[in-house]
Write an enzyme that holds these catalytic residues in place. Sequence first.
Site, short mmCIF file in Angstrom:
data_model
loop_
_atom_site.label_atom_id
_atom_site.label_comp_id
_atom_site.label_asym_id
_atom_site.label_seq_id
_atom_site.Cartn_x
_atom_site.Cartn_y
_atom_site.Cartn_z
N ASP A 1 34.35 30.91 37.01
CA ASP A 1 35.85 31.47 36.81
C ASP A 1 35.94 32.53 36.03
OD1 ASP A 1 38.58 31.34 37.36
OD2 ASP A 1 38.90 29.63 36.03
N ASN B 1 36.91 36.13 37.14
CA ASN B 1 36.60 37.21 37.73
C ASN B 1 37.73 38.33 37.41
OD1 ASN B 1 34.08 36.34 38.53
ND2 ASN B 1 34.67 36.39 40.51
N HIS C 1 35.40 40.54 41.13
CA HIS C 1 34.40 39.76 42.08
C HIS C 1 33.29 40.46 42.28
CE1 HIS C 1 37.90 37.09 42.63
NE2 HIS C 1 38.59 38.08 43.13
N LEU D 1 13.70 26.70 44.83
CA LEU D 1 15.14 26.56 44.39
C LEU D 1 16.02 26.46 45.71
CD1 LEU D 1 17.36 26.54 42.16
CD2 LEU D 1 17.80 28.80 42.62
C1 FPP Z 1 37.24 33.20 40.27
O1 FPP Z 1 37.74 34.15 39.59
C2 FPP Z 1 36.38 33.35 41.47
C3 FPP Z 1 36.18 32.88 42.48
C4 FPP Z 1 37.45 33.25 43.63
C5 FPP Z 1 34.99 32.37 43.12
C6 FPP Z 1 33.85 33.09 42.86
C7 FPP Z 1 33.52 34.19 43.42
C8 FPP Z 1 32.80 35.07 43.14
C9 FPP Z 1 31.80 35.00 41.97
C10 FPP Z 1 32.81 36.54 43.93
C11 FPP Z 1 31.50 36.86 44.59
C12 FPP Z 1 31.14 35.55 45.52
C13 FPP Z 1 30.15 35.55 46.44
C14 FPP Z 1 29.26 34.42 46.93
C15 FPP Z 1 29.79 36.95 46.87
P1 FPP Z 1 39.21 34.15 39.64
O2 FPP Z 1 39.68 35.25 40.58
O3 FPP Z 1 39.88 32.85 39.96
O4 FPP Z 1 39.49 34.91 38.25
P2 FPP Z 1 40.65 34.57 37.49
O5 FPP Z 1 41.05 33.08 37.13
O6 FPP Z 1 40.60 35.52 36.09
O7 FPP Z 1 42.08 35.01 38.15
#
Ligand code: FPP
Length: 228
Positions: free
Chosen positions: A15, A17, A32, A127
């Site tokens: 979480d 990103n 992301h 893994l």
């Molecule tokens: C949370 O960040 C992230 C997600 C939606 C899931 C994880 C996604 C990635 C790591 C992107 C790449 C994934 C792959 C498999 C290529 P958020 O958007 O909820 O962050 P925030 O809470 O700060 O808004």
Amino acid sequence: METKNNIKHLAIIMDGNGRWAKAKGLPRSKGHEAGAKTIESITRFCVDHTDIKTLTLYAFSTENWKRPKSEVDFLMKLLERYLKKELRTYHEHKIRFHAIGDISKFSAKLQKLIQEIKDQTKEYDGLTQVLALNYGARDEIIRAVQKLNATTSEINEANIAQALDTPYGELDLLIRTGGERRLSNFLLWQLSYSELHFSDTPWPDFDVDELQNIIDDFKNRKRNFGGL
Ligand code: FPP
């Protein structure tokens, strides 16, 4: 001397990103993209850390469809790009790729790619990297019980565990990055006796040094599994 805990199965809620990108004045998509890079480095670490047999990552939840279509579309494209790029790494390091969740909602092209990579890597015994895709724990439990109903199996703990998407034994440690302290419908059945760690670091900044520190702390925790 007390024996230290062994970590075989690690799961991560990646979480933060979006907030990481916003703090830098960047669009959420850049967060992301940076998050996908972190997946690569953490996966490499787990390959070298021989205790860890399974790494389960929450990549897209059943609730993430509520995001703006442009962000959902971007995440789907990023997943496709990530899988195509990582296929080499899977082969090089004998990583078995697996997906959990209901991917029937994904495009036919993406479903095919996921299936192909699963097939190509299924014999690997390094893994196991598991991506949770259109995953929700309640959805997983409902689907498991429906499966058992259809096969008229007895409903008991062992049968439910077996019918879930994740027959990988116990989950030892769950990490959530990004500062929130909640489970967000992730692996609710499997988390029954897991240790939890909440990190304030946003996922794009999470690194192997922090992971090593968390694992060192985990190794010294006293795990009772309901006993004394
Ligand atoms: C949370 O960040 C992230 C997600 C939606 C899931 C994880 C996604 C990635 C790591 C992107 C790449 C994934 C792959 C498999 C290529 P958020 O958007 O909820 O962050 P925030 O809470 O700060 O808004």
